[in-house]
Scaffold this motif. Sequence first.
Motif, PDB file in Angstrom:
ATOM      1  N   ARG A  18       0.841  -1.211   0.000  1.00 53.27           N
ATOM      2  CA  ARG A  18       0.000   0.000   0.000  1.00 53.27           C
ATOM      3  C   ARG A  18       0.875   1.260   0.000  1.00 53.27           C
ATOM      4  O   ARG A  18       0.637   2.190  -0.764  1.00 53.27           O
ATOM      5  N   LYS A  22       0.926   3.976  -3.042  1.00 51.70           N
ATOM      6  CA  LYS A  22       0.559   5.369  -2.751  1.00 51.70           C
ATOM      7  C   LYS A  22       1.684   6.349  -3.094  1.00 51.70           C
ATOM      8  O   LYS A  22       1.435   7.540  -3.234  1.00 51.70           O
ATOM      9  N   LEU A  82      -5.412   1.950  -6.898  1.00 45.26           N
ATOM     10  CA  LEU A  82      -5.478   1.834  -5.442  1.00 45.26           C
ATOM     11  C   LEU A  82      -6.797   1.219  -4.989  1.00 45.26           C
ATOM     12  O   LEU A  82      -6.820   0.394  -4.070  1.00 45.26           O
TER      13      LEU A  82
END
Length: 168
Positions: A18, A22, A82
């Motif tokens: 993650r 990001k 995402l």
Amino acid sequence: MILQYLIQEFEQEVNSTRKLLKAIPEKDLGYKPSEISWTMGELSQHIATIYYWYVGALTQDVYDIAADNLERGHTNDINATLALFESNVEKARAALQSLSEEKLQIDWTMKVGEQIVLGPMPRGIVVRSFLFNHIYHHRGEMIVYLRATGNKVPGLYGPTYEDSNKGT
């Protein structure tokens, strides 16, 4: 006991994946280091997609990836990637938590149509190699892409060069 460790590793590494996804700026999604390479957007979407494969790998003894259809957003939309990642992580988590130590020992095979492309091999090996290590491999590629485009690499296993006094 091994299953418990796999679940813990999954949760730790999801957080690292993650952080990496990001860190990808939308402005660089079209970057690719060579003609035969994926773009940054394609690579990020592939990383997010691998989490979807947990379902087929962990709940089916023979997984025909050609028969599976996953809706994806555009590779030039990091927010879509995402969202795909988060959705697939939930599916992967449920599939992983549905396992037992005994199911880790059952042979698994991956097909594309009628062609066998992976296996048969024990599902526990599939978890480590096809799922976990596959993601780690592509995360490493993504780190190279980020550095090549002048972007900051997040620390996944501690501080990065950019976090040190040398990188400032």
